[in-house]
Design an enzyme around this catalytic site. Structure first.
Site, mmCIF file in Angstrom:
data_model
loop_
_atom_site.group_PDB
_atom_site.id
_atom_site.type_symbol
_atom_site.label_atom_id
_atom_site.label_comp_id
_atom_site.label_asym_id
_atom_site.label_seq_id
_atom_site.Cartn_x
_atom_site.Cartn_y
_atom_site.Cartn_z
ATOM 1 N N ARG A 122 4.635 2.481 15.200
ATOM 2 C CA ARG A 122 5.054 3.525 14.440
ATOM 3 C C ARG A 122 6.056 3.507 13.483
ATOM 4 N NH1 ARG A 122 3.270 6.509 19.129
ATOM 5 N NH2 ARG A 122 1.251 7.025 19.138
ATOM 6 N N LYS A 144 6.509 1.225 -1.755
ATOM 7 C CA LYS A 144 5.067 1.268 -1.741
ATOM 8 C C LYS A 144 4.466 -0.011 -1.040
ATOM 9 C CE LYS A 144 3.419 3.831 -5.798
ATOM 10 N NZ LYS A 144 2.904 3.737 -6.958
ATOM 11 N N GLU A 186 6.699 -6.966 -16.153
ATOM 12 C CA GLU A 186 6.962 -5.538 -15.457
ATOM 13 C C GLU A 186 8.644 -5.338 -16.028
ATOM 14 O OE1 GLU A 186 5.539 -3.849 -13.382
ATOM 15 O OE2 GLU A 186 4.016 -5.005 -12.314
ATOM 16 N N LYS A 230 14.180 0.877 -11.860
ATOM 17 C CA LYS A 230 13.170 1.546 -10.857
ATOM 18 C C LYS A 230 13.908 2.420 -9.719
ATOM 19 C CE LYS A 230 9.408 0.687 -7.971
ATOM 20 N NZ LYS A 230 8.573 -0.096 -7.587
ATOM 21 N N GLU A 240 5.698 9.717 -5.430
ATOM 22 C CA GLU A 240 4.672 9.668 -6.463
ATOM 23 C C GLU A 240 4.064 11.097 -6.708
ATOM 24 O OE1 GLU A 240 3.026 5.997 -7.693
ATOM 25 O OE2 GLU A 240 1.415 7.223 -8.862
ATOM 26 N N ARG A 244 7.192 9.383 -10.802
ATOM 27 C CA ARG A 244 6.941 8.132 -10.344
ATOM 28 C C ARG A 244 5.875 7.383 -11.086
ATOM 29 N NH1 ARG A 244 7.941 4.836 -4.697
ATOM 30 N NH2 ARG A 244 7.164 2.739 -5.387
ATOM 31 N N ASN A 248 3.446 3.043 -13.691
ATOM 32 C CA ASN A 248 2.035 2.573 -13.755
ATOM 33 C C ASN A 248 1.883 2.350 -15.266
ATOM 34 O OD1 ASN A 248 1.653 2.787 -10.816
ATOM 35 N ND2 ASN A 248 0.918 4.919 -10.934
ATOM 36 N N HIS A 251 -0.858 -0.334 -15.927
ATOM 37 C CA HIS A 251 -1.596 -0.696 -14.965
ATOM 38 C C HIS A 251 -2.938 -0.235 -14.816
ATOM 39 C CE1 HIS A 251 2.391 -1.838 -13.487
ATOM 40 N NE2 HIS A 251 1.951 -2.265 -12.326
ATOM 41 N N HIS A 255 -5.095 -2.953 -14.045
ATOM 42 C CA HIS A 255 -5.843 -3.077 -12.872
ATOM 43 C C HIS A 255 -7.235 -3.635 -13.030
ATOM 44 C CE1 HIS A 255 -2.929 -1.074 -9.575
ATOM 45 N NE2 HIS A 255 -2.634 -2.349 -9.910
ATOM 46 N N HIS A 268 -1.438 -10.364 -11.598
ATOM 47 C CA HIS A 268 -0.931 -9.107 -11.601
ATOM 48 C C HIS A 268 0.020 -8.674 -13.159
ATOM 49 C CE1 HIS A 268 -0.147 -5.045 -10.419
ATOM 50 N NE2 HIS A 268 1.426 -5.340 -10.658
HETATM 51 P P1 NAD Z 1 3.154 -13.525 -5.249
HETATM 52 O O1 NAD Z 1 3.475 -12.730 -4.044
HETATM 53 O O2 NAD Z 1 1.735 -13.986 -4.712
HETATM 54 O O3 NAD Z 1 3.954 -14.828 -5.548
HETATM 55 C C1 NAD Z 1 3.356 -15.474 -6.553
HETATM 56 C C2 NAD Z 1 3.310 -16.910 -6.059
HETATM 57 O O4 NAD Z 1 4.736 -17.332 -6.339
HETATM 58 C C3 NAD Z 1 2.843 -17.277 -4.853
HETATM 59 O O5 NAD Z 1 2.133 -18.481 -4.671
HETATM 60 C C4 NAD Z 1 4.314 -17.669 -3.978
HETATM 61 O O6 NAD Z 1 3.975 -18.336 -2.866
HETATM 62 C C5 NAD Z 1 5.033 -18.326 -4.985
HETATM 63 N N1 NAD Z 1 6.265 -18.127 -4.900
HETATM 64 C C6 NAD Z 1 7.229 -17.097 -4.703
HETATM 65 N N2 NAD Z 1 8.470 -17.242 -4.833
HETATM 66 C C7 NAD Z 1 8.710 -18.468 -5.243
HETATM 67 C C8 NAD Z 1 9.796 -19.262 -5.462
HETATM 68 N N3 NAD Z 1 10.910 -18.678 -5.461
HETATM 69 N N4 NAD Z 1 9.568 -20.471 -5.807
HETATM 70 C C9 NAD Z 1 8.345 -21.069 -5.734
HETATM 71 N N5 NAD Z 1 7.146 -20.418 -5.719
HETATM 72 C C10 NAD Z 1 7.234 -19.016 -5.129
HETATM 73 O O7 NAD Z 1 2.978 -12.476 -6.201
HETATM 74 P P2 NAD Z 1 3.870 -11.646 -6.961
HETATM 75 O O8 NAD Z 1 3.651 -11.538 -8.422
HETATM 76 O O9 NAD Z 1 5.327 -11.755 -6.612
HETATM 77 O O10 NAD Z 1 3.342 -10.087 -6.276
HETATM 78 C C11 NAD Z 1 1.937 -9.674 -6.834
HETATM 79 C C12 NAD Z 1 1.857 -8.674 -5.680
HETATM 80 O O11 NAD Z 1 2.802 -7.567 -5.608
HETATM 81 C C13 NAD Z 1 0.390 -7.917 -6.092
HETATM 82 O O12 NAD Z 1 -0.299 -8.004 -4.705
HETATM 83 C C14 NAD Z 1 0.666 -6.454 -6.351
HETATM 84 O O13 NAD Z 1 -0.059 -5.775 -5.927
HETATM 85 C C15 NAD Z 1 2.057 -6.381 -5.631
HETATM 86 N N6 NAD Z 1 2.960 -5.267 -6.222
HETATM 87 C C16 NAD Z 1 3.271 -4.361 -5.713
HETATM 88 C C17 NAD Z 1 4.399 -3.353 -5.937
HETATM 89 C C18 NAD Z 1 4.902 -2.289 -5.249
HETATM 90 O O14 NAD Z 1 5.449 -1.429 -5.680
HETATM 91 N N7 NAD Z 1 4.690 -2.644 -3.974
HETATM 92 C C19 NAD Z 1 4.571 -3.357 -7.436
HETATM 93 C C20 NAD Z 1 4.149 -4.501 -8.168
HETATM 94 C C21 NAD Z 1 3.142 -5.365 -7.586
HETATM 95 N N1 GLY Z 2 4.869 -0.374 -9.100
HETATM 96 C C1 GLY Z 2 4.760 1.097 -9.017
HETATM 97 C C2 GLY Z 2 5.473 1.634 -8.050
HETATM 98 O O1 GLY Z 2 6.313 1.223 -7.529
HETATM 99 O O2 GLY Z 2 5.386 3.022 -8.123
#
Ligand code: NAD
Ligand code: GLY
Length: 364
Positions: A122, A144, A186, A230, A240, A244, A248, A251, A255, A268
């Site tokens: 939990r 998130k 972003e 942020k 949100e 917040r 998006n 997005h 999306h 993304h």
């Molecule tokens: P990712 O996590 O897939 O990383 C991209 C690639 O880079 C991967 O292959 C990873 O292994 C590689 N990588 C990471 N760091 C590295 C480094 N320093 N050196 C070499 N390679 C490296 O992609 P991302 O763009 O970081 O994240 C995308 C995800 O984030 C999506 O799933 C999206 O939905 C999510 N997201 C979440 C939020 C949130 O608020 N929680 C906001 C935006 C996006």
């Molecule tokens: N990336 C959108 C949020 O964090 O709300």
């Protein structure tokens, strides 16, 4: 050059530390938080191979009992199967309520680790160590967390805040250029939705498309102002309820583009860039901001090496249909975040399908 940004929240505030060469000091930062002594580092093979050992060594040097959980790399593994692998590691290593998960990786690892931490026993502690630009400026901050469902992205999740975010900008040197550019989408988003001065600063800069061309000072500014934007927004509306949703921006259509191209052809951040162009063009069509502002935004997106057109062969009706299953649909109406000037946006559900179709056709 180091700075700390506070994410001020009613229940639990935390710090984002941005400081070069600090990955190997994670143990020291963690020990200041006074958490339990068991740590599970969650990562993927790509990231762990480069950065895993310094993190593990640093934690062990502070007497933490460290175990690791290495998940396959990629958005296609952001699902409940991977969460089960993390739970199994929790059982095997007897994680307790006082234990901590450390997310070492990009947004995929961060979102999954946060969700596993939110639900194991939990809720146990978790710390974000983002290694992509996108994760540093966006996904590691604000709580998130979650995974994808076969029917849609991020449909399963929880709001769950980390105890701490450690950003070591030097890890970006190994990030593939494409991933860096995706993160810039972003970054530009914060200029459009929140910080007009930051936008103007980026306009006055060259070489935004390549980490190697960016000075450490500029990189620190980009990270600091993005994280501050942020933190400001999340601090005002953690769950949100209203404000917040402006995060998006780009997005809604982004999306749809991402899902219709299978999450691989367009990643993304690239999809968000295309979505921002669409949102800017929609706002201009609806007379919400000027064509000059649209051009300023689109030029900056291009300068960061991002696409401003829809991928070829993408059916516009399919995009419009995909908007209906987006999380941003409310009472059957698609909600768009649209700009009213650089640095300001509004949320509206008054966007006629004809206008969407016209704008998307012009972007094909
Ligand atoms: P990712 O996590 O897939 O990383 C991209 C690639 O880079 C991967 O292959 C990873 O292994 C590689 N990588 C990471 N760091 C590295 C480094 N320093 N050196 C070499 N390679 C490296 O992609 P991302 O763009 O970081 O994240 C995308 C995800 O984030 C999506 O799933 C999206 O939905 C999510 N997201 C979440 C939020 C949130 O608020 N929680 C906001 C935006 C996006
Ligand atoms: N990336 C959108 C949020 O964090 O709300």
């Amino acid at each position: 050059m180091a700075c700390t940004i506070n994410v001020n929240l009613p229940q639990q505030s935390y710090e984002i530390v941005i400081a070069p060469s600090t990955l190997g000091q994670i143990g020291e930062y963690m020990s200041r938080l006074k958490l339990g002594n068991k740590v599970l580092v969650v990562s993927n093979p790509t990231v762990f191979e480069i950065y895993g050992q310094p993190v593990v060594n640093s934690l062990q040097s502070r007497e933490y009992e460290v175990s690791t959980c290495i998940l396959p790399d990629g958005e296609s593994y952001k699902n409940l199967d991977s969460i089960k692998i993390i739970y199994d590691a929790c059982v095997e290593n007897r994680l307790e309520r006082s234990s901590t998960m450390v997310a070492l990786g990009g947004g995929v690892i961060g979102d999954m680790t946060g969700f596993a931490a939110a639900t194991w026993l939990r809720g146990i502690n978790f710390v974000q160590v983002p290694t992509t630009l996108l994760a540093m400026v966006d996904s590691s901050i604000g709580g998130k967390t979650g995974v994808n469902h076969p029917q849609g992205k991020n449909l399963i999740g929880a709001f769950y805040q980390p105890k701490f975010v450690l950003i070591d900008p030097e890890v970006l040197q190994t990030l593939p250029d494409r991933e860096f550019r995706a993160g810039m989408a972003e970054v530009i988003k914060y200029g459009v939705i929140w910080d007009a001065d930051f936008f103007a600063q980026m306009e006055a800069t060259t070489g935004l498309d390549n980490i190697k061309a960016i000075s450490p000072e500029l990189l620190e500014t980009i990270l600091r102002l993005s994280c501050q934007a942020k933190a400001d927004v999340v601090g005002k509306d953690e769950k949100e309820a209203g404000l917040r949703a402006i995060l998006n921006y780009g997005h809604t259509i982004g999306h749809a583009v991402e899902s219709l191209t299978g999450y691989t052809k367009v990643i993304h951040g690239e999809a968000v860039g295309i979505g921002m162009v669409a949102a800017g063009n929609l706002a201009a069509e609806l007379g919400m901001w000027t064509h000059t502002e649209t051009e300023r935004q689109n030029h900056l997106i291009e300068k960061a090496g991002l696409q401003t057109h829809l991928p070829s062969n993408l059916d516009i009706d399919a995009i419009i249909d995909a908007l209906q299953i987006d999380k941003k649909v409310k009472a059957g109406k698609v909600r768009f975040v649209l700009p009213t000037q650089i640095g300001k946006v509004e949320i509206t559900d008054q966007v006629p399908n004809d206008t969407i179709r016209r704008v998307l056709s012009a972007m094909s």
